[in-house]
Design a protein around this motif. Structure first.
Motif, PDB file in Angstrom:
ATOM      1  N   HIS A 193      39.894  39.387  34.694  1.00 35.22           N
ATOM      2  CA  HIS A 193      39.931  39.483  36.159  1.00 35.22           C
ATOM      3  C   HIS A 193      39.132  38.360  36.811  1.00 35.22           C
ATOM      4  CE1 HIS A 193      41.947  43.330  35.864  1.00 35.22           C
ATOM      5  NE2 HIS A 193      41.025  43.738  35.002  1.00 35.22           N
ATOM      6  N   SER A 194      38.148  37.824  36.087  1.00 37.40           N
ATOM      7  CA  SER A 194      37.381  36.714  36.630  1.00 37.40           C
ATOM      8  C   SER A 194      36.716  35.944  35.497  1.00 37.40           C
ATOM      9  CB  SER A 194      36.322  37.201  37.629  1.00 37.40           C
ATOM     10  OG  SER A 194      35.320  37.938  36.967  1.00 37.40           O
ATOM     11  N   ARG A 195      36.377  34.699  35.810  1.00 35.83           N
ATOM     12  CA  ARG A 195      35.660  33.849  34.844  1.00 35.83           C
ATOM     13  C   ARG A 195      34.717  32.958  35.626  1.00 35.83           C
ATOM     14  NH1 ARG A 195      32.977  31.085  31.695  1.00 35.83           N
ATOM     15  NH2 ARG A 195      33.702  30.223  29.707  1.00 35.83           N
ATOM     16  N   THR A 196      33.463  32.908  35.205  1.00 33.05           N
ATOM     17  CA  THR A 196      32.448  32.105  35.885  1.00 33.05           C
ATOM     18  C   THR A 196      31.982  30.981  34.970  1.00 33.05           C
ATOM     19  OG1 THR A 196      31.699  33.985  37.212  1.00 33.05           O
ATOM     20  CG2 THR A 196      30.191  32.134  37.001  1.00 33.05           C
ATOM     21  N   ARG A 216      33.547  30.284  40.210  1.00 36.11           N
ATOM     22  CA  ARG A 216      34.092  31.567  39.800  1.00 36.11           C
ATOM     23  C   ARG A 216      35.582  31.593  40.133  1.00 36.11           C
ATOM     24  NH1 ARG A 216      31.740  34.714  43.081  1.00 36.11           N
ATOM     25  NH2 ARG A 216      33.509  35.395  44.351  1.00 36.11           N
ATOM     26  N   PHE A 217      36.366  32.008  39.162  1.00 36.22           N
ATOM     27  CA  PHE A 217      37.818  32.103  39.327  1.00 36.22           C
ATOM     28  C   PHE A 217      38.199  33.577  39.201  1.00 36.22           C
ATOM     29  CE2 PHE A 217      36.746  27.988  37.568  1.00 36.22           C
ATOM     30  CZ  PHE A 217      37.408  27.123  38.426  1.00 36.22           C
ATOM     31  N   THR A 218      38.802  34.126  40.245  1.00 39.28           N
ATOM     32  CA  THR A 218      39.153  35.542  40.290  1.00 39.28           C
ATOM     33  C   THR A 218      40.665  35.679  40.413  1.00 39.28           C
ATOM     34  OG1 THR A 218      37.051  36.054  41.382  1.00 39.28           O
ATOM     35  CG2 THR A 218      38.806  37.717  41.497  1.00 39.28           C
ATOM     36  N   TRP A 219      41.255  36.491  39.547  1.00 39.07           N
ATOM     37  CA  TRP A 219      42.703  36.653  39.548  1.00 39.07           C
ATOM     38  C   TRP A 219      43.148  37.505  40.734  1.00 39.07           C
ATOM     39  CZ3 TRP A 219      47.024  34.662  38.265  1.00 39.07           C
ATOM     40  CH2 TRP A 219      48.200  35.427  38.252  1.00 39.07           C
ATOM     41  N   SER A 220      44.134  36.992  41.472  1.00 40.51           N
ATOM     42  CA  SER A 220      44.733  37.735  42.570  1.00 40.51           C
ATOM     43  C   SER A 220      46.150  38.115  42.175  1.00 40.51           C
ATOM     44  CB  SER A 220      44.748  36.884  43.851  1.00 40.51           C
ATOM     45  OG  SER A 220      45.543  37.499  44.850  1.00 40.51           O
ATOM     46  N   TRP A 239      44.687  32.162  40.796  1.00 41.38           N
ATOM     47  CA  TRP A 239      43.257  32.332  40.606  1.00 41.38           C
ATOM     48  C   TRP A 239      42.542  31.814  41.845  1.00 41.38           C
ATOM     49  CZ3 TRP A 239      41.442  34.875  36.353  1.00 41.38           C
ATOM     50  CH2 TRP A 239      42.343  35.045  35.289  1.00 41.38           C
ATOM     51  N   ASP A 273      33.792  31.602  48.847  1.00 41.86           N
ATOM     52  CA  ASP A 273      35.218  31.376  48.624  1.00 41.86           C
ATOM     53  C   ASP A 273      35.608  29.967  49.052  1.00 41.86           C
ATOM     54  OD1 ASP A 273      35.409  33.957  47.731  1.00 41.86           O
ATOM     55  OD2 ASP A 273      36.198  34.757  49.621  1.00 41.86           O
TER      56      ASP A 273
END
Length: 331
Positions: free
Chosen positions: A210-213, A222-226, A232, A240
């Motif tokens: 769901h995310s990777r920092t 930080r990359f967050t899956w939408s 991402w 943001d």
């Protein structure tokens, strides 16, 4: 904005004229060497025509991509034109901060920036492209001779002043912007993106992500899956990331590439050493796409090669269609 004057147009016109002259010379040479029937033979038999030969089209040479060094300290955000890049490379610079290099192959935005200075690592990274155009604000004096000898076309403000302008809403040096079409008349198309990347269906397996920092000493990504966007969403230093038009920065694929980051022979004006990011060699990486993370291997044998990403059993790893971010982090 400062208007784009005639110098850049003059350069484009001169290059166009040179191409037309070269094309005319080629055409003239071809017309003078066209084959004809030979004359009568000594033995009295009919003239012999030259044997038919197959015509092979010459290999198409990739066009020049545009690479722009992008400022990425908080004062430089939000950036302009970053959402139009095909690839965004993230590298560590002095003081543990980060800088971006945006690569444009399929389209050129109207404006890109803020533009900042080049680093030694950029020269190795850009060798994978055919005669790339590098736009940057400058470089350390001892690095400039290396840039001059590199296999690229350097377009800093000193040689393309009409292409750059200072924005009124930010302090210098975070306010230098570029009109891309004043240094590159048109985008080369996807064939210019000789990175070794392949696109298609995801590989088998992977783990839900769901995310990777990714953290540098003085920067964080930080990359967050939408699921809604199928992308991402990027956050930098806890905020943001958006473009100046308000749209979120949202790559389709994120690569966290583990590389060797070592001291270089260069320092900034404060005496901080400039890290050198080694992008030739091999190692491990994580490919984020479709809400999953894939542990892969990367390999780039020579600087002139693109980077291949493969699964543990050697199968190529395809990326999702759309923008790719490659984040270099210390192995």
């Amino acid at each position: 904005m400062v208007g784009r004057a005639g110098t850049a147009r003059g350069r484009r016109a001169a290059r166009t004229a040179a191409l037309l002259v070269a094309a005319a010379a080629v055409a003239l040479t071809a017309s003078c060497t066209t084959g004809h029937d030979r004359g009568p033979r000594d033995d009295g038999r009919a003239p012999v025509k030259p044997p038919a030969t197959s015509r092979t089209e010459p290999a198409k040479v990739p066009g020049s991509v545009l690479a722009v060094k992008i400022d990425n300290v908080p004062q430089a955000r939000p950036q302009t034109g970053l959402d139009a890049a095909d690839i965004v490379y993230v590298e560590q610079v002095e003081g543990g901060l980060s800088r971006l290099m945006a690569v444009y192959g399929t389209r050129l935005p109207e404006v890109v920036g803020p533009v900042r200075s080049a680093r030694e690592s950029d020269l190795e990274l850009l060798r994978q492209f055919h005669e790339p155009t590098l736009a940057f604000s400058g470089a350390q004096g001892r690095l400039l001779p290396l840039i001059d000898r590199a296999e690229l076309r350097a377009e800093p403000p000193g040689t393309a002043s009409d292409a750059y302008f200072r924005g009124p809403d930010r302090p210098s040096p975070h306010n230098l912007f570029l009109h891309p079409d004043d240094v590159l008349p048109k985008a080369p198309g996807a064939e210019g993106l000789t990175t070794g990347f392949t696109f298609g269906a995801p590989p088998a397996g992977g783990t839900e992500a769901h995310s990777r920092t990714v953290r540098y000493p003085s920067a964080e990504f930080r990359f967050t899956w939408s699921q809604e966007r199928g992308r991402w969403l990027v956050a930098m230093d806890g905020t943001d990331a958006v473009s100046t038009d308000g749209g979120p920065l949202a790559p389709a694929t994120v690569v966290v590439q583990h590389v060797k980051i070592r001291p270089s022979a260069f320092h900034d004006s404060l005496g901080n050493n400039t890290p050198y990011t080694e992008t030739v060699g091999s190692g491990t990486a994580e490919v984020l796409r479709g809400g999953k993370s894939y542990d892969v291997k990367w390999e780039r044998p020579e600087a002139s090669d693109g980077t291949r990403f493969t699964t543990k059993d050697g199968k190529p790893v395809d990326f999702a269609d759309g923008q790719v971010w490659v984040v270099f982090t210390k192995a």
